[in-house]
Design a protein around this motif. Structure first.
Motif, PDB file in Angstrom:
ATOM      1  N   ILE A  63       0.857  -1.212   0.000  1.00 48.50           N
ATOM      2  CA  ILE A  63       0.000   0.000   0.000  1.00 48.50           C
ATOM      3  C   ILE A  63       0.885   1.252   0.000  1.00 48.50           C
ATOM      4  CG2 ILE A  63      -1.658   1.364   1.380  1.00 48.50           C
ATOM      5  CD1 ILE A  63      -2.888  -1.353   2.250  1.00 48.50           C
ATOM      6  N   ILE A  64       2.002   1.159   0.757  1.00 47.90           N
ATOM      7  CA  ILE A  64       2.989   2.245   0.734  1.00 47.90           C
ATOM      8  C   ILE A  64       4.172   1.741  -0.091  1.00 47.90           C
ATOM      9  CG2 ILE A  64       4.538   3.702   2.098  1.00 47.90           C
ATOM     10  CD1 ILE A  64       2.579   3.408   4.441  1.00 47.90           C
ATOM     11  N   PRO A  65       4.448   2.303  -1.264  1.00 50.71           N
ATOM     12  CA  PRO A  65       5.557   1.819  -2.098  1.00 50.71           C
ATOM     13  C   PRO A  65       6.901   1.891  -1.354  1.00 50.71           C
ATOM     14  CG  PRO A  65       4.166   3.352  -3.313  1.00 50.71           C
ATOM     15  CD  PRO A  65       3.733   3.421  -1.880  1.00 50.71           C
ATOM     16  N   LYS A  66       7.784   0.959  -1.711  1.00 54.93           N
ATOM     17  CA  LYS A  66       9.073   0.856  -1.032  1.00 54.93           C
ATOM     18  C   LYS A  66       9.878   2.163  -1.013  1.00 54.93           C
ATOM     19  CE  LYS A  66      13.359  -1.759  -0.900  1.00 54.93           C
ATOM     20  NZ  LYS A  66      14.340  -2.474  -1.699  1.00 54.93           N
ATOM     21  N   PRO A  67      10.000   2.921  -2.148  1.00 52.33           N
ATOM     22  CA  PRO A  67      10.783   4.178  -2.100  1.00 52.33           C
ATOM     23  C   PRO A  67      10.251   5.175  -1.066  1.00 52.33           C
ATOM     24  CG  PRO A  67      10.303   3.542  -4.373  1.00 52.33           C
ATOM     25  CD  PRO A  67       9.484   2.647  -3.505  1.00 52.33           C
ATOM     26  N   ILE A  68       8.904   5.250  -0.927  1.00 54.85           N
ATOM     27  CA  ILE A  68       8.307   6.178   0.050  1.00 54.85           C
ATOM     28  C   ILE A  68       8.573   5.667   1.467  1.00 54.85           C
ATOM     29  CG2 ILE A  68       6.103   7.104   0.922  1.00 54.85           C
ATOM     30  CD1 ILE A  68       5.149   7.063  -2.046  1.00 54.85           C
ATOM     31  N   ALA A  69       8.440   4.343   1.651  1.00 57.96           N
ATOM     32  CA  ALA A  69       8.695   3.740   2.974  1.00 57.96           C
ATOM     33  C   ALA A  69      10.117   4.043   3.430  1.00 57.96           C
ATOM     34  CB  ALA A  69       8.465   2.232   2.906  1.00 57.96           C
TER      35      ALA A  69
END
Length: 591
Positions: A79-85
């Motif tokens: 739900i939260i893409p890896k780059p944003i995480a």
């Protein structure tokens, strides 16, 4: 975060995590330096990050979540893409209806929360967590790559098949063709995924084994080989070519074995791969040894040494001369123990030189020489040259012949500290083995400081291990393999189990642990490895026996009288502590 130093100080006073004096002193020092109190406490290691974050959570009235024991479903994680995480240190971990729980380092970052809310179209409940928890959760993004691996193969199968058919038509691949394959995107993605999986699963080796119709990939994890995946046979030439390119090996050589190495440098890890390629009936078999160069700072305690054994080693390695031998079969962790000892001894005041085959880890300030028998650079030739290089400490990778042992013993006698390894089943057996190789008994007796025998056992997963007591049938079975009376006496006197064992206890009263399996250990029940040891110190009584060329049994009897703990006894202490299992002790010690 808007937590003032004074506010944190008051909560710390009430929490009993630190003494009032320490809190007051830290508060004044943080004020003097003009930094947040929490940062100062972490820097000085007065409090752990988890404890501090729990305290912040309590002050702000926000829940704290420990993600270390959570396996987050892939659909929620994504739900939260890896780059944003990674950029904002935020991970989605639970979804109930239209409510999404997220773990964050800074739950007051309203801008990020609002961004996730708009992107996901869900209500957001922020929770506090630690940096390590966020890092571990982000690694779970990588684990979902396993599902993607099949897609890589499927999408590129036609391309790979066409390539394989083209090669067969030509009869023999040229170096240019192989290089083209190796640089092709499908092969690069497949090899990268294989390597990434191995690193994520903490594998020590990757085996790529060609069969008649398929290619089997296996990972050695915690000393045990596991099937990782089966690949179509047609992609083998591409995979082998790609690994040869990475290792700087000859692409068109298929009849002779080849050895090479390469490195992967990432932010989180630095892994060195040692590559061995061997021609087999169905193609070329590849074995890659993974060496984690980022895991520095190992201690003898973390390897599994304690008590009397630890004291002996620390005492003996501080001597200016003599020989220290580490013994055990291949894959028993001898090299790691040697490198840990060298790391302890590696100070600017000493010159440390090594002769190795191969050089496993690169170490700063240590002069490491690679053996090359093809050009006459053997262990004995390298060792003889090293003695002219003014060394204080010499490490010989392995003692294999009479010439090497003689030079090493003379070096130990003439003011050098010599470290080396030997293949024997236990510590007392090393002494007759040296004499069998042609060493003079008086030289061995006067120069040998200590012999350390070791094996590696798998660590029990602390999240799912289960306690039990041995039944009469199990005890009877153990009596066939171990002297249980000696082991019980040692458990009572070792000082490691004071709270778990009483003077009158029998074996059936003791609590041991079994492997169960959970999501944290991939349902294996084990996670990581630790050593079990036997440390034989050379004193006057042992010296006398060496001079008389005594048998292994006689030396072992005397060493036990002197207080030496056997590997089995050390193993049973760790089994009673819940570190490992009796099954593991049996697996590695039965001869």
């Amino acid at each position: 975060m808007k937590i003032k130093n004074k506010q944190l100080k008051e909560f710390l006073m009430d929490s009993n995590l630190l003494s009032r004096e320490k809190v007051e002193k830290a508060f004044l020092e943080a004020k003097k330096r003009g930094i947040p109190l929490g940062d100062f406490l972490l820097k000085e290691k007065l409090i752990s990050e988890v404890e501090l974050r729990k305290l912040y959570a309590y002050i702000l009235g926000i829940p704290f979540i420990d993600l270390s024991k959570e396996t987050i479903p892939s659909e929620i994680l994504q739900i939260i893409p890896k780059p944003i995480a990674e950029k904002y240190n935020i991970v989605a971990f639970k979804k109930t209806g239209d409510n999404l729980k997220v773990a964050m380092l800074n739950p007051e970052d309203l801008q990020t929360i609002d961004f996730i809310k708009k992107k996901a179209g869900l209500k957001i409940t922020p929770c506090f967590t630690s940096k390590k928890n966020i890092k571990d959760a982000i690694r779970q993004y990588e684990k979902s790559l396993k599902a993607e691996f099949g897609d890589i193969i499927d999408k590129n199968a036609q391309e790979m098949t066409a390539l394989s058919t083209n090669e067969s038509a030509k009869g023999k691949e040229s170096e240019e063709d192989l290089e083209k394959v190796a640089q092709g995107l499908p092969v690069i993605r497949i090899v990268d995924t294989l390597l990434k999986h191995a690193i994520l699963q903490s594998a020590s080796d990757i085996h790529i084994e060609p069969g008649e119709k398929e290619v089997r990939v296996r990972y050695r994890i915690d000393g045990i080989l596991h099937d990782a995946m089966v690949l179509p046979k047609q992609i083998l030439p591409g995979i082998v070519a790609r690994i040869k390119v990475l290792s700087n090996l000859k692409l068109d050589e298929h009849r002779l074995p080849q050895d090479g190495r390469f490195k992967i440098n990432k932010e989180d890890y630095k892994i060195s791969f040692r590559v061995s390629i061997l021609p087999v009936f169905d193609g070329e078999k590849v074995v890659m040894r993974l060496l984690d160069e980022s895991s520095k700072g190992l201690t003898l305690e973390s390897l599994g040494l304690y008590g009397r054994s630890l004291e002996i080693i620390h005492r003996e390695i501080k001597k200016p001369n003599g020989m220290i031998l580490i013994t055990g079969p291949t894959g028993s962790g001898k090299t790691t123990t040697l490198y840990t000892i060298m790391d302890i001894l590696n100070t600017p005041e000493v010159n440390i030189s090594t002769v190795e085959d191969p050089v496993e880890y690169r170490m700063p300030r240590i002069n490491q020489t690679q053996v090359n028998p093809k050009i006459g650079m053997t262990f004995s030739a390298g060792l003889r040259s090293l003695l002219r290089q003014d060394p204080d400490i010499i490490m010989v990778g392995e003692i294999r012949d009479k010439e090497t042992i003689e030079i090493a013993l003379h070096a130990a006698m003439t003011g050098h500290l010599v470290l080396s390894t030997l293949h024997t089943n236990n510590a007392p057996a090393a002494l007759p083995r040296l004499l069998d190789m042609g060493a003079e008994p008086f030289l061995v007796a006067s120069t040998l400081n200590v012999v350390v025998a070791q094996r590696l056992v798998r660590r029990l997963c602390p999240n799912c291990r289960t306690a039990y007591k041995l039944n009469p049938k199990e005890i009877k079975s153990l009596k066939n393999n171990f002297n249980l009376k000696e082991i019980l006496d040692f458990l009572k006197t070792s000082g490691q189990l004071d709270k778990k064992i009483k003077p009158g206890d029998k074996f059936e009263d003791l609590e041991f642990y079994r492997a169960k399996g959970c999501s944290q250990c991939n349902n294996e029940g084990y996670k990581g490895r630790i050593g079990i040891y036997e440390v034989l110190e050379n004193d006057s009584s042992i010296e006398k026996l060496i001079s008389q060329s005594s048998s292994t049994e006689t030396i072992e009897r005397q060493a036990k009288e002197n207080g030496m703990a056997t590997m089995a006894e050390d193993g049973f202490v760790k089994a009673a502590q819940g570190i490992t299992t009796i099954e593991e002790i049996l697996r590695v010690t039965k001869e």
